[in-house]
Design a protein around this motif. Structure first.
Motif, mmCIF file in Angstrom:
data_model
loop_
_atom_site.group_PDB
_atom_site.id
_atom_site.type_symbol
_atom_site.label_atom_id
_atom_site.label_comp_id
_atom_site.label_asym_id
_atom_site.label_seq_id
_atom_site.Cartn_x
_atom_site.Cartn_y
_atom_site.Cartn_z
ATOM 1 N N ASN A 145 0.809 -1.233 0.000
ATOM 2 C CA ASN A 145 0.000 0.000 0.000
ATOM 3 C C ASN A 145 0.833 1.269 0.000
ATOM 4 O O ASN A 145 0.548 2.223 0.740
ATOM 5 N N ASP A 146 1.909 1.257 -0.766
ATOM 6 C CA ASP A 146 2.747 2.457 -0.887
ATOM 7 C C ASP A 146 3.468 2.859 0.396
ATOM 8 O O ASP A 146 3.887 4.006 0.530
ATOM 9 N N ASN A 147 3.568 1.939 1.329
ATOM 10 C CA ASN A 147 4.361 2.207 2.532
ATOM 11 C C ASN A 147 5.776 1.671 2.335
ATOM 12 O O ASN A 147 5.956 0.577 1.794
ATOM 13 N N THR B 173 8.312 6.052 3.459
ATOM 14 C CA THR B 173 7.131 6.712 2.905
ATOM 15 C C THR B 173 5.979 6.098 3.660
ATOM 16 O O THR B 173 5.802 4.889 3.651
ATOM 17 N N ASN C 188 1.418 4.264 10.172
ATOM 18 C CA ASN C 188 0.450 3.481 9.401
ATOM 19 C C ASN C 188 0.076 2.190 10.102
ATOM 20 O O ASN C 188 -1.092 1.944 10.393
ATOM 21 N N LYS D 11 1.916 6.111 4.656
ATOM 22 C CA LYS D 11 0.545 6.600 4.480
ATOM 23 C C LYS D 11 0.011 6.812 5.892
ATOM 24 O O LYS D 11 -0.454 5.876 6.544
ATOM 25 N N ASP D 12 0.125 8.034 6.342
ATOM 26 C CA ASP D 12 -0.182 8.325 7.735
ATOM 27 C C ASP D 12 -1.655 8.115 8.042
ATOM 28 O O ASP D 12 -2.526 8.580 7.319
ATOM 29 N N LYS D 13 -1.921 7.387 9.125
ATOM 30 C CA LYS D 13 -3.309 7.171 9.521
ATOM 31 C C LYS D 13 -3.672 8.024 10.724
ATOM 32 O O LYS D 13 -4.797 8.001 11.183
#
Ligand code: SAH
Ligand code: SF4
Length: 357
Positions: free
Chosen positions: A88-90, A344, A128, A346-348
């Motif tokens: 997931n782009d992390n 990188t 994330n 994807k901050d939650k």
């Protein structure tokens, strides 16, 4: 279709249970672990001392999956930094630091970090998710496979990459089991270090659960200052943290000490008075202090203390009988130094957004 079980998630006990459920004897655990961790064979079909039937079953119900390496960068001083994709782009980062007499691998335990220490690049990225045991342990395997051809080796593993290991306890403990297990990495307990910013209840459990070394990211000698630099201090202030340290020091059979990490921030936590306060706090504690020159990153306004200030700070601690060393900054040109690991994410938590406002 049910998902296959990634066997990198299982420590020795878990593998024993896994094989028992398949109706297999415990010695299968030893055979499998030898293939994976000693011979570095990850294809069940090639594990010829397992019966054909078991190999077929394993291929159906289990897997040995690695995350993908996105890039590998070498710094001039021998430091290697890997960027690893976690879906997931992390992306997380891992760093190998060679020294004369050892090679230290700095691994990540989470995708990002939710604790938002104000001087830490990872903290700025947000959080994330936790990494699984497999995602932690394969970092060591990836580095091992790379180093095999270079004649270098991993002698120490430190949880000082991205994330707060004490907010991902189960996965980190199982990974520690494998790091210490002679059937897997066989590292001594002194060579595996969990670094924590001070999640007190977890530290109390950790003291009993895994006999590894402990580093505490202290960074300030008073609650007033630590509340700002390490926000989790508001929940678990210094007094509670030092009590947990005491529990750790008195647990286990062997003599223990704790490494206290202290990032040197110009004009913030680096005065003579701070050094005196720190010395007072650590008096009588079996401690070593590691002064870390602050490594800058674009979002931060902090500056690193001068070499002279760091030396003076160190001298105050020395004069109070506290063992102290200053960490040399390594791998800076590939942004691999402490606190520069950003990945990188994807901050939650939406913290990164809040900060930008
Ligand atoms: N979350 C854990 C482990 C990862 S951080 C912890 O905080 O201990 C690893 C070490 O790098 C910690 O001591 C951390 O405080 C330090 N660090 C973070 N940002 C830094 C920076 N910008 N410069 C120098 N050290 C930093
Ligand atoms: Fe998280 Fe450690 Fe960075 Fe603090 S210093 S934000 S706990 S990774």
């Amino acid at each position: 279709m049910t998902q296959k079980l990634n066997l990198f998630n299982l420590n020795q006990n878990d593998l024993n249970e896994f094989f028992a459920k398949l109706g297999e004897k415990p010695f299968r655990t030893q055979q499998l672990m030898k293939w994976i961790y000693k011979d570095q064979v990850f294809d069940f079909e090639q594990m010829l001392n397992l019966s054909k039937k078991l190999r077929d079953t394993l291929s159906t119900v289990a897997c040995l999956d690695f995350p993908a390496v996105v890039s590998k960068n070498h710094a001039l001083d021998g430091v290697v930094k890997w960027v690893i994709a976690m879906g997931n782009d992390n992306h997380i980062e891992m760093v190998y630091i060679p020294e004369k007499d050892r090679g230290t691998l700095c691994i990540s335990s989470q995708v990002g970090c939710a604790l938002a220490c104000t001087f830490c690049s990872t903290g700025y990225q947000g959080f994330n998710r936790n990494l699984s045991t497999a995602e932690i342990i394969t970092q060591v395997l990836i580095a091992n496979l790379h180093l095999k051809t270079t004649g270098k080796r991993i002698s120490n593993v430190v949880f000082m990459g991205m994330g707060e290991p004490m907010l991902n306890e189960e996965a980190v403990y199982s990974a520690c089991d494998l790091l210490l297990d002679d059937l897997a990495f066989g590292l001594s307990r002194r060579k595996v270090t969990i670094s924590s910013s001070g999640v007190v209840p977890a530290l109390l459990r950790m003291s009993e659960r895994v006999p590894v070394s402990l580093a505490i990211s202290l960074h300030a000698p008073t609650d007033e200052l630590r509340d700002i630099l390490v926000p989790i201090n508001k929940k678990y202030p210094i007094k509670a943290l030092m009590k947990a340290c005491d529990v750790y020091l008195n647990a286990g059979q062997q003599e223990r000490h704790i490494l206290f990490e202290y990032v040197m921030l110009k004009g913030v936590n680096d005065t003579n008075e701070h050094a005196q306060q720190l010395a007072k706090l650590l008096k009588g504690v079996s401690a070593k202090v590691n002064l870390i020159p602050f490594n800058s990153f674009s979002q931060s306004d902090y500056q690193v203390s001068s070499a002279k200030t760091i030396e003076q700070f160190q001298n105050v601690l020395f004069s109070q009988g506290i063992r102290t060393m200053t960490r040399r900054t390594r791998g800076e040109e590939v942004a691999a130094a402490c606190g520069q690991l950003a990945g990188t994410i994807k901050d939650k938590t939406r913290r990164a957004d809040a900060r930008r406002r």
